[in-house]
Design an enzyme around this catalytic site. Sequence first.
Site, PDB file in Angstrom:
ATOM      1  N   PHE A 167       0.804  -1.219   0.000  1.00  0.00           N
ATOM      2  CA  PHE A 167       0.000   0.000   0.000  1.00  0.00           C
ATOM      3  C   PHE A 167       0.836   1.268   0.000  1.00  0.00           C
ATOM      4  O   PHE A 167       0.363   2.325  -0.418  1.00  0.00           O
ATOM      5  CB  PHE A 167      -0.928   0.019   1.218  1.00  0.00           C
ATOM      6  CG  PHE A 167      -0.217   0.334   2.519  1.00  0.00           C
ATOM      7  CD1 PHE A 167      -0.021   1.652   2.920  1.00  0.00           C
ATOM      8  CD2 PHE A 167       0.268  -0.669   3.340  1.00  0.00           C
ATOM      9  CE1 PHE A 167       0.640   1.951   4.105  1.00  0.00           C
ATOM     10  CE2 PHE A 167       0.935  -0.393   4.523  1.00  0.00           C
ATOM     11  CZ  PHE A 167       1.120   0.930   4.901  1.00  0.00           C
ATOM     12  N   LYS A 191      -1.202  -7.624  -8.747  1.00  0.00           N
ATOM     13  CA  LYS A 191      -2.120  -7.691  -7.609  1.00  0.00           C
ATOM     14  C   LYS A 191      -1.695  -6.571  -6.659  1.00  0.00           C
ATOM     15  O   LYS A 191      -0.829  -6.748  -5.822  1.00  0.00           O
ATOM     16  CB  LYS A 191      -2.047  -9.050  -6.921  1.00  0.00           C
ATOM     17  CG  LYS A 191      -3.332  -9.474  -6.178  1.00  0.00           C
ATOM     18  CD  LYS A 191      -3.770  -8.555  -5.070  1.00  0.00           C
ATOM     19  CE  LYS A 191      -2.888  -8.649  -3.833  1.00  0.00           C
ATOM     20  NZ  LYS A 191      -3.399  -7.727  -2.728  1.00  0.00           N
ATOM     21  N   GLU A 194      -5.121  -3.754  -1.738  1.00  0.00           N
ATOM     22  CA  GLU A 194      -6.543  -3.421  -1.762  1.00  0.00           C
ATOM     23  C   GLU A 194      -6.843  -2.139  -0.981  1.00  0.00           C
ATOM     24  O   GLU A 194      -7.973  -1.634  -1.010  1.00  0.00           O
ATOM     25  CB  GLU A 194      -7.376  -4.584  -1.198  1.00  0.00           C
ATOM     26  CG  GLU A 194      -7.136  -4.923   0.252  1.00  0.00           C
ATOM     27  CD  GLU A 194      -5.941  -5.841   0.493  1.00  0.00           C
ATOM     28  OE1 GLU A 194      -5.867  -6.417   1.587  1.00  0.00           O
ATOM     29  OE2 GLU A 194      -5.075  -5.965  -0.412  1.00  0.00           O
ATOM     30  N   ARG A 195      -5.848  -1.583  -0.300  1.00  0.00           N
ATOM     31  CA  ARG A 195      -6.086  -0.354   0.464  1.00  0.00           C
ATOM     32  C   ARG A 195      -6.080   0.899  -0.418  1.00  0.00           C
ATOM     33  O   ARG A 195      -6.743   1.877  -0.093  1.00  0.00           O
ATOM     34  CB  ARG A 195      -5.029  -0.209   1.562  1.00  0.00           C
ATOM     35  CG  ARG A 195      -5.086  -1.317   2.599  1.00  0.00           C
ATOM     36  CD  ARG A 195      -3.967  -1.171   3.613  1.00  0.00           C
ATOM     37  NE  ARG A 195      -3.942  -2.293   4.546  1.00  0.00           N
ATOM     38  CZ  ARG A 195      -2.996  -2.480   5.458  1.00  0.00           C
ATOM     39  NH1 ARG A 195      -1.994  -1.611   5.561  1.00  0.00           N
ATOM     40  NH2 ARG A 195      -3.036  -3.528   6.257  1.00  0.00           N
ATOM     41  N   SER A 244       5.855  -6.947   3.945  1.00  0.00           N
ATOM     42  CA  SER A 244       6.438  -7.268   5.246  1.00  0.00           C
ATOM     43  C   SER A 244       7.275  -8.546   5.159  1.00  0.00           C
ATOM     44  O   SER A 244       7.099  -9.370   4.258  1.00  0.00           O
ATOM     45  CB  SER A 244       5.331  -7.459   6.287  1.00  0.00           C
ATOM     46  OG  SER A 244       4.585  -8.641   6.010  1.00  0.00           O
ATOM     47  N   CYS A 299       9.472   1.844   3.184  1.00  0.00           N
ATOM     48  CA  CYS A 299      10.386   0.759   3.555  1.00  0.00           C
ATOM     49  C   CYS A 299      11.816   1.268   3.737  1.00  0.00           C
ATOM     50  O   CYS A 299      12.659   0.573   4.291  1.00  0.00           O
ATOM     51  CB  CYS A 299      10.351  -0.361   2.522  1.00  0.00           C
ATOM     52  SG  CYS A 299      10.836   0.146   0.865  1.00  0.00           S
TER      53      CYS A 299
END
Length: 516
Positions: A167, A191, A194-195, A244, A299
């Site tokens: 995200f 993909k 979804e946020r 993560s 990150c």
Amino acid sequence: MSRWHPPPPRARIPSEVPVSTIPHWIGGTATTGSADRTAPVFNPATGESPTEVVLGSVADVEAAIAAAWDAFPDWSQTSVSARTKVMFAFRELVNAHAARIAEAITDEHGKVLSDALGEVQRGLEVVEFACGIPHLLKGAYSDQVSTGVDSFSFREPLGVVAGITPFNFPAMVPMWMFPVAIACGNTFVLKPSERDPSASLILAELWQQAGLPDGVFNVVHGDKVAVDALLDSPRVSAVSFVGSTPIARYIHERGTAAGKRVQALGGAKNHAVVLPDADLDFAADHLAAAAFGSAGERCMAISAAVAVGAGAERVVEAVSERARAVKVGPGREAGAEMGPVVTRAAQERIVGLIDSGEQQGASVAVDGRGYVVPGHENGFFVGPTVIDRVETGMEVYQQEIFGPVLSVVRADSVDEAIALINANPYGNGTALFTSSGEAARRFQRGVHVGMIGINVPVPVPMAFYSFGGWKDSLFGDTHVHGPEGVGFYTRAKVVTSRWPAPAHASEASFHFPTAR
């Protein structure tokens, strides 16, 4: 031509007004697919959910893979020159629509517009790198390796490849992957998170406008159902992931078990070491920007400052002064420097980690808990936070916070700082502030970290280098974009050829072939 636009943001959505639905992009068409599940997409500045996104079923993922599979034979045989023309056209379209993409990011992620525009620009740099694919795919040729024998090599695309992205950079991280993959002749299934899914749909539309054949680039939204379908599909040759560490490990293990190439970039705990000889104002300015920019949801954010020697108090004071001066507000507000975090759950997790640090004995020098922006009381805001006298055994140090929190750890020497960094399980990025060339050289050779900045707090490589960390920050042996990206999305062939004259066509031998 299919065309989709993200809905305009709304500060308040009355309960009787239906929300808009964000679709997939499969085979050149926006579609809601066969799934009967959706997830809310929030505006983090307001706490409201003006839109929802469809969550793909296994059938939806298979449809995206099938579209990519069908498109691969023609696209992989398209000339490098023709593919390059599409890349240049896409580059121009993204540049022209940068503001539109940035606005979609701000409305769903929360970062301020200037930061979102910077994200689009860094993604464009990878597109520009991929525009050089004719040079990047050049092979090697050796004449007369043996009498009358020549050898040469070239690289070919893998087939259908997938990207699973986070995200925090809904445009840049996908653009770390798909420009190189597509330029090399692969077809792609993305993909996204979804946020904040809208940016990926805008990019899909721009690919189509650039002349990319339908099916070469597809977007399927979803959760673990969609991820597992991509990992398990025998038609998917490679998977790229950023997220993560626990999920990166899972992606790598499941993907490689299915026979795929996998590059999986995990979490980080990035340290910035400040030596006593550093320019304190310069270091403090850049520490604050690196810790609190994008609300710390990077990150490569600096989440731990290592203050070396007797000047530690001055480091804390200087950074705290700058933390208090950060202008926090909704991302579309003029002058805002830092927006909210992405979800209510993220906000609560960050506050909980600050609580734990205080309870375990750290000192909260600047407290961002309970931060309220007038007019946006329901937004997911956490103010810039500085925590002093953090120890390495504390949870606030051990966890990747992913929020606007800077922990200050103290060390007596640069060697102690290096040892502290090396003891951490992550190895993504690190930085050193100093005016000593000797200390800088000792640091850059001594730390077990993949990306290092010397007086540069966020050392994200340019697109013509490759991005990636060490230790628990990377699973697999290949970094993203740059030369390693080209290698990841292609495989080599070596051809050894002989064209004998008819009179010598029967000179066969049962001996092992050697040069002569």
